[in-house]
Design an enzyme around this catalytic site. Structure first.
Site, PDB file in Angstrom:
ATOM      1  CG  ASP A 124     -23.363 -22.353 -76.911  1.00 39.81           C
ATOM      2  OD1 ASP A 124     -23.886 -23.475 -76.992  1.00 39.81           O
ATOM      3  OD2 ASP A 124     -23.767 -21.361 -77.530  1.00 39.81           O
ATOM      4  CG  HIS A 175      -1.251 -20.985 -72.395  1.00 37.20           C
ATOM      5  ND1 HIS A 175      -1.382 -20.618 -71.083  1.00 37.20           N
ATOM      6  CD2 HIS A 175      -2.051 -22.067 -72.563  1.00 37.20           C
ATOM      7  CE1 HIS A 175      -2.213 -21.447 -70.478  1.00 37.20           C
ATOM      8  NE2 HIS A 175      -2.641 -22.327 -71.344  1.00 37.20           N
ATOM      9  CG  HIS A 232      -5.193 -19.702 -69.951  1.00 40.00           C
ATOM     10  ND1 HIS A 232      -4.585 -19.325 -68.776  1.00 40.00           N
ATOM     11  CD2 HIS A 232      -5.398 -21.030 -69.854  1.00 40.00           C
ATOM     12  CE1 HIS A 232      -4.423 -20.404 -68.009  1.00 40.00           C
ATOM     13  NE2 HIS A 232      -4.906 -21.448 -68.641  1.00 40.00           N
ATOM     14  CG  ASP A 242      -1.187 -25.102 -63.669  1.00 40.41           C
ATOM     15  OD1 ASP A 242      -2.356 -25.218 -63.268  1.00 40.41           O
ATOM     16  OD2 ASP A 242      -0.708 -25.756 -64.616  1.00 40.41           O
ATOM     17  CB  SER A 272      -0.844 -33.860 -67.837  1.00 41.53           C
ATOM     18  OG  SER A 272      -1.208 -32.583 -67.363  1.00 41.53           O
ATOM     19  CG  HIS A 305      -1.779 -28.639 -66.480  1.00 45.44           C
ATOM     20  ND1 HIS A 305      -1.984 -27.272 -66.386  1.00 45.44           N
ATOM     21  CD2 HIS A 305      -2.641 -29.085 -67.413  1.00 45.44           C
ATOM     22  CE1 HIS A 305      -2.955 -26.934 -67.223  1.00 45.44           C
ATOM     23  NE2 HIS A 305      -3.369 -28.008 -67.859  1.00 45.44           N
ATOM     24  CG  ASP A 342     -27.949 -19.442 -74.368  1.00 42.02           C
ATOM     25  OD1 ASP A 342     -27.868 -18.318 -74.905  1.00 42.02           O
ATOM     26  OD2 ASP A 342     -28.944 -19.827 -73.751  1.00 42.02           O
TER      27      ASP A 342
END
Ligand SMILES: [Zn+2]
Ligand SMILES: [Zn+2]
Length: 546
Positions: free
Chosen positions: A48, A71, A76, A193, A364, A366, A441
Site C-alpha cells: 500500500d 504541510h 510529509h 527542496d 507544479s 515546487h 500492506d
C-alpha cells in the site's frame, strides 16, 4: 556558539521522492521534521505504501522533544501514526495541516496518542534546545511553512516544499521578508527542496491554471470531471471559482476528497459558498451541463474513482459520451504508464480527456532552478544540503548552488542515513546509520519484506505450480498419483506431456529421497520447468501422510 554538535540525519526523502523525514539532534535532544509516506513503485505488488525506517530512533525515543510537520501532503504527514507508535512527543503544525493529519490519525486509531499544538506562520516556539521559527511558503496546498531552526550550533533554514508564486490562489506569497531577516542573522546551513532541480526557469504561478480551466468550462458540452489529489486544496478552490463563473454546481466524489474539502472549508482555507456544493447523487440527477465533479485518481490507481471510471466499474456513476475529464496533476515518476493507460480507456468510453501535455491544467508546487537560485541569494547560507529528491535531483541542486557561488566543500549531497555534523561553525559528514524502508500492506507494518515482494512478482509474472503428495505413513511411498495444479502458468504446447513428465519426475525423486524431500522436490521441479520453458513459476510441494 557551543562546542556541542548539531547532527542532521535524513531518515527519508533524500535519494527518493517521498517519505520525507529529517532528524535534528543536539546533545540528547531530537527534533523531527515531517514523517511522510511514499507510494510504491508499480512493481512492488500488494504494497500500500512505504514509510521511513525509524530504527535509529528506537533507543532514543526519550530524546524526542517535538515533531514539526511542514504541510499537509502525505509525503510529509503519512507516517505520523506509525511514528506515534514508537515516539511520544508533541506535534507542531499549522491549522490546515493539523486538520488533514487528524483525518488520517483517526482512521488509524492513533488520534488519542497525538498531542497537537497549533502554530501559525510567524510564530516562534521553543522545542528543547531548538528555537523554531515558522514562516509561510507557497506550495500546492495552503498553510505550508518553512522553518528557521536555531540551536546553540547556529541557525539552519529548512525550506519544506516551496515555490515563489507571486499570485498564489490563497493570496499569500512566500514570506520573503522573513527569509531576508533570517539571512541577516547569518544562516549556517540551508536545507531546501530539490524536487524540480532539473527544471529550467520559474515554476508558473497557480494562476495560469485559471485560464486553462476557463477554456475547459467554456468548451465543455456535458459533465466536467476533474481529477486531482485529495490534498490539492487550492485546485478545489480554482475548480469552484470556474464552476461559479459558468453556473455549474460542484460535487466531491470519494471519501478523502469529501473529508479534506470539509476540513478545509471549516477552517477557512477553501472559500466555496454552500449553494455551490451538491452531493454526487444530486449532481447525477442534474443536467450534465450544470455540474462539475471532483475526484481522486490522477495516478491511474485501479481502485481510485478515476481508475474505476476508466474500466466501467465505478459504483455510483459511469463515464458518459460527452463527459470532459480533466487530469489536473502530474504523473508521479513511475506512474506514467498507468496514467496513460487510464487516459486511453477514458477516451474509449467516450470522454474527452484533457491532461497536462495538452493544456496547462496543472502546475507544479515546487520551485524550479531560478527560484532555487533566488532562495540561495536571499538566505545566503554558509553550507547547503539539498533535500527532497532522487540523487539526480540532489546533484543538480548542488550544481545550482555552485553556480551561485557556494563552494563545493560547503555542499553535502547525501542520501538517507548519512549524518551531517555542525560544530564550531564547520560542517562535516559523519557516519551512516543503518536503515532502509518499511513496507506497509493491508496486513500490517513491516512484516512484508523485499523477499515477499519478490515472491509476489514471481507469482504475477509466471504463476505457480502446486504439487500435492500423499505418502504412506510408514514406508513414505507414494500412495496416490501426485496431484499437480498450475495457475497462471500455461505451457504453449506439450501441456499434457508436462504433467506426465512432472509426475514421473516427482515419483522418481520421492523414491530416491530422504530428509528435506519438499525442498529437494521444489528445486528439482523448478530446474526442470526452467530448462523446459525458461520461466520461473513459484513451486510449492505439500506432503500429507496417510
Ligand atoms: Zn508537498
Ligand atoms: Zn513533498
Amino acid at each position: 556558539m557551543s562546542d556541542k554538535k548539531l547532527r542532521i540525519i535524513p531518515i527519508g526523502g533524500l535519494g527518493e521522492v517521498g517519505k520525507n523525514m529529517m532528524i535534528y539532534e543536539y546533545g540528547q535532544n531530537i527534533l523531527i521534521v515531517d514523517a511522510g509516506l511514499m507510494f510504491p513503485e508499480n512493481d512492488m505488488l500488494g504494497i500500500d505504501y512505504i514509510i521511513p525506517d525509524f530504527h535509529y530512533l528506537l533507543d532514543k525515543t526519550h530524546w524526542v522533544r517535538g515533531i514539526v510537520i511542514t504541510h499537509g501532503h502525505e509525503d510529509h504527514t503519512g507516517a505520523i501514526s506509525h511514528l506515534l507508535e514508537n515516539v511520544n512527543a508533541p506535534i507542531y503544525t499549522t491549522p490546515l495541516t493539523r486538520g488533514l493529519a487528524e483525518i488520517k490519525l483517526s482512521k488509524g486509531g492513533m488520534i488519542s496518542k497525538a498531542q497537537f499544538n497549533t502554530v501559525q506562520a510567524g510564530d516562534e516556539i521553543r522545542i528543547g534546545p531548538f528555537q523554531v521559527e515558522f514562516f509561510h511558503v507557497c506550495h500546492s496546498i495552503p498553510d505550508g511553512v518553512g522553518l528557521g531552526i536555531t540551536s546553540p550550533a547556529g541557525l539552519v533554514v529548512h525550506s519544506g516544499d516551496y515555490k515563489f508564486d507571486h499570485t498564489p490562489v490563497d493570496g499569500k506569497p512566500t514570506d520573503y521578508a522573513k527569509l531576508a531577516e533570517l539571512s541577516g542573522r547569518g544562516v549556517l546551513a540551508l536545507l531546501s527542496d530539490s524536487t524540480n532541480a532539473d527544471r529550467l526557469g520559474w515554476t508558473p504561478s497557480e494562476r495560469v491554471i485559471d485560464s486553462a480551466f476557463h477554456d475547459v468550462f467554456h468548451n465543455a458540452k456535458g459533465r466536467i470531471i476533474v481529477a486531482s489529489f485529495a490534498s490539492l486544496i487550492s485546485r478545489m478552490q480554482q475548480v469552484g471559482n470556474a464552476a461559479i463563473d459558468f453556473d455549474r454546481k460542484m460535487a466531491f466524489a470519494g471519501a478523502s476528497m469529501v473529508e479534506n474539502a470539509k476540513i478545509a472549508r471549516n477552517l477557512g482555507y477553501l472559500d466555496l459558498p454552500d449553494d455551490l456544493i451538491v452531493s454526487v447523487d444530486q449532481a447525477l440527477k442534474m443536467n450534465p451541463q450544470q455540474v462539475v465533479l471532483m475526484s481522486t485518481g490522477t495516478q491511474g490507481e485501479p481502485t481510485s474513482i478515476m481508475g474505476r471510471l476508466s474500466t466501467g466499474t465505478n459504483r455510483q456513476f459511469d463515464i458518459m459520451p460527452g463527459d470532459t475529464v480533466v487530469l489536473s496533476s502530474h504523473p508521479i515518476p513511475g506512474n506514467e504508464e498507468s496514467v496513460y493507460r487510464t487516459i486511453n480507456r477514458l477516451f474509449r468510453r467516450g470522454a474527452h480527456v484533457i491532461y497536462e501535455n495538452i493544456a496547462p491544467v496543472h502546475v507544479s508546487g515546487h520551485a524550479s532552478q531560478e527560484e532555487m537560485k533566488f532562495l540561495f541569494r536571499l538566505v545566503k547560507p554558509k553550507y547547503f544540503i539539498p533535500i527532497h529528491g532522487e540523487l539526480r535531483h540532489l546533484s543538480q541542486h548542488a550544481n545550482i548552488a555552485r553556480q551561485v557561488g557556494i563552494p563545493d566543500d560547503h555542499i553535502a549531497v547525501i542520501e538517507n542515513g548519512w549524518t551531517v555534523e555542525f560544530q564550531n561553525g564547520q560542517m562535516s559528514i559523519g557516519e551512516r546509520i543503518p536503515g532502509g524502508y518499511v513496507f506497509v500492506d493491508g496486513a500490517g507494518v513491516g512484516d512484508t519484506g523485499p523477499s515477499v515482494v519478490r515472491e509476489r512478482e514471481a507469482l504475477a509474472r509466471d504463476g505457480f505450480v502446486l504439487v500435492n503428495l500423499t505418502l504412506d505413513q510408514d514406508s513414505s511411498n507414494l500412495i496416490e498419483e501426485p496431484e499437480i495444479i498450475t495457475r497462471g502458468f500455461i505451457l504453449a504446447r506439450g501441456g499434457e506431456d508436462f504433467y506426465k513428465t512432472t509426475q514421473t519426475l516427482v515419483k522418481d525423486t520421492v523414491a530416491g529421497g530422504d530428509g528435506g524431500l519438499q525442498e529437494d522436490l521444489e528445486e528439482t521441479i523448478r530446474t526442470f520447468i526452467y530448462n523446459k520453458t525458461k520461466r520461473r513459476p513459484m513451486v510449492i510441494v505439500t506432503l500429507s501422510r496417510a
